[in-house]
Scaffold this motif. Structure first.
Motif, PDB file in Angstrom:
ATOM      1  N   GLU A   1       1.338 -11.496   1.988  1.00 13.76           N
ATOM      2  CA  GLU A   1       0.579 -12.026   1.232  1.00 13.76           C
ATOM      3  C   GLU A   1       0.899 -11.821  -0.300  1.00 13.76           C
TER       4      GLU A   1
ATOM      5  N   GLU B   1      -5.343  -2.805  13.896  1.00 14.61           N
ATOM      6  CA  GLU B   1      -5.099  -3.110  12.347  1.00 14.61           C
ATOM      7  C   GLU B   1      -6.083  -2.574  11.513  1.00 14.61           C
ATOM      8  N   PHE B   2      -5.307  -1.701  10.270  1.00 19.10           N
ATOM      9  CA  PHE B   2      -6.303  -1.119   9.659  1.00 19.10           C
ATOM     10  C   PHE B   2      -5.997  -1.716   8.124  1.00 19.10           C
ATOM     11  N   GLY B   3      -6.739  -1.465   7.171  1.00 23.21           N
ATOM     12  CA  GLY B   3      -6.750  -1.951   5.874  1.00 23.21           C
ATOM     13  C   GLY B   3      -6.175  -1.065   4.845  1.00 23.21           C
ATOM     14  N   SER B   4      -6.107   0.363   5.179  1.00 23.18           N
ATOM     15  CA  SER B   4      -5.756   1.551   4.302  1.00 23.18           C
ATOM     16  C   SER B   4      -4.590   2.453   5.160  1.00 23.18           C
TER      17      SER B   4
ATOM     18  N   PHE C   1      -0.904  -2.137   9.504  1.00 26.09           N
ATOM     19  CA  PHE C   1      -1.614  -3.085   8.609  1.00 26.09           C
ATOM     20  C   PHE C   1      -1.905  -4.411   9.079  1.00 26.09           C
ATOM     21  N   ARG C   2      -2.529  -5.362   8.632  1.00 27.87           N
ATOM     22  CA  ARG C   2      -2.747  -6.760   9.351  1.00 27.87           C
ATOM     23  C   ARG C   2      -1.480  -7.498   9.446  1.00 27.87           C
TER      24      ARG C   2
ATOM     25  N   CYS D   1       2.514  -7.845   7.584  1.00 25.39           N
ATOM     26  CA  CYS D   1       3.175  -6.566   7.176  1.00 25.39           C
ATOM     27  C   CYS D   1       4.472  -6.340   7.745  1.00 25.39           C
TER      28      CYS D   1
ATOM     29  N   GLY E   1      -1.228  -5.383  -0.918  1.00 24.63           N
ATOM     30  CA  GLY E   1      -1.432  -6.581   0.064  1.00 24.63           C
ATOM     31  C   GLY E   1      -0.046  -6.403   0.933  1.00 24.63           C
ATOM     32  N   THR E   2       0.100  -7.027   2.029  1.00 22.05           N
ATOM     33  CA  THR E   2       1.265  -6.995   2.755  1.00 22.05           C
ATOM     34  C   THR E   2       2.500  -7.891   2.211  1.00 22.05           C
TER      35      THR E   2
ATOM     36  N   GLU F   1       0.944  -1.243   0.047  1.00 22.17           N
ATOM     37  CA  GLU F   1       0.148   0.033  -0.166  1.00 22.17           C
ATOM     38  C   GLU F   1       0.889   1.210   0.099  1.00 22.17           C
TER      39      GLU F   1
END
Length: 295
Positions: free
Chosen positions: A130, A215-218, A189-190, A193, A126-127, A98
């Motif tokens: 991932e 944890e955040f996705g953005s 991040f999840r 990361c 993604g991380t 990201e």
């Protein structure tokens, strides 16, 4: 046994019934059933347990499945290689962190789209964990991840070097002052990361043990949460700099050993490098490296 037999076998194993496999392969179920029976007769073992709801691979079938999938991929790459005339076109799927997408890729993507309009580019974020998994499983052709990456099936090319900074709410004067108030929450991040792992190590080195996390996705969500004083995060300086200029967050420099990080592009060593991918990497490569390659 030929490639066609393996294709039929893989479809049945993946879809779970002869009928679904026949529909995908654009044939009739009796043909699929006959091909599977002939393959079983040739190999001398049953490949499926048949039941009223479909078919499940036997132990022998499960051992054959990776080879069938590999054969299908090789045939697909062979078709792509034959069709590739050196002019970038068709589809290209790559991945990115990201932070790299926000900081480094806008110019790369703009240059690439302008130079190669016949390519349909798909970018997935993604991380690091991932994205590495997606490359290994052939779901994307390559990805920008946090280095170093040491995997025997992957080739890694260093593309950019970043400086990581600790990011806090704007009123925080120093990391030491923050830690004197207790272990802060970390906003990340999840799982998977690499920056998250780095941040935990930075805090642990200063005596902060077992920080609670959010944890955040953005990226926007992380920066907003940090600006609100909920916790701290670790990001490349260039990513967090705009928020710092606006006074929403404060950036705290780290010693070089903790701050330096490489962004690398990873791809499978045995993967086909299409003209579309080669041109994309040329756009992403730093200009100094492009000049060296041209000399």
């Amino acid at each position: 046994m030929d490639a066609g037999d393996l294709r039929v076998f893989e479809a049945v194993a993946r879809l779970g019934t002869m009928g679904r496999a026949a529909a995908e392969l654009n044939t009739v179920q009796s043909n699929v059933t006959a091909r599977i029976r002939l393959l079983e007769r040739e190999l001398g073992v049953p490949l499926f347990h048949r039941h009223s709801r479909g078919a499940v691979p036997t132990d022998a079938g499960r051992r054959l499945l990776p080879y069938a999938a590999r054969a299908a991929r090789l045939l697909d790459e062979a078709r792509r290689a034959v069709a590739d005339d050196g002019c970038p076109k068709g589809s290209l799927a790559v991945g990115s962190l990201e932070t790299t997408t926000a900081l480094r890729l806008p110019r790369v993507l703009a240059d690439y789209a302008a130079a190669h309009p016949a390519v349909d580019l798909v970018l997935r974020t993604g991380t690091t964990c991932e994205l590495v998994a997606a490359v290994l499983e052939h779901r994307i052709e390559g990805a920008f991840v946090c280095g170093p990456v040491g995997h025997p099936e992957l080739e890694a090319m260093t593309v950019w070097e970043e400086e990581l900074v600790l990011v806090t709410a704007g009123g925080v004067r120093s990391l030491d002052a923050l830690l004197r108030a207790g272990t802060p929450k970390i906003v990340v991040f999840r799982a998977g990361c690499s920056y998250r792992q780095r941040l935990e190590a930075v805090l642990a080195a200063r005596g902060a043990v077992g920080p609670r996390l959010l944890e955040f996705g953005s990226l926007d969500g992380i920066l907003a949460c940090v600006a609100g004083g909920v916790g701290v995060t670790l990001l490349p300086r260039g990513v967090a700099a705009p928020a710092a200029r606006d006074g929403r967050v404060a950036l705290h420099a780290l010693p070089p050993a903790e701050a330096g990080v490489e962004t690398v592009f990873v791809r499978r060593r045995d993967g086909f490098v299409s003209s579309a991918l080669a041109a994309f990497l040329d756009c992403a490569r730093p200009r100094s490296a492009r000049a060296d390659a041209a000399d």
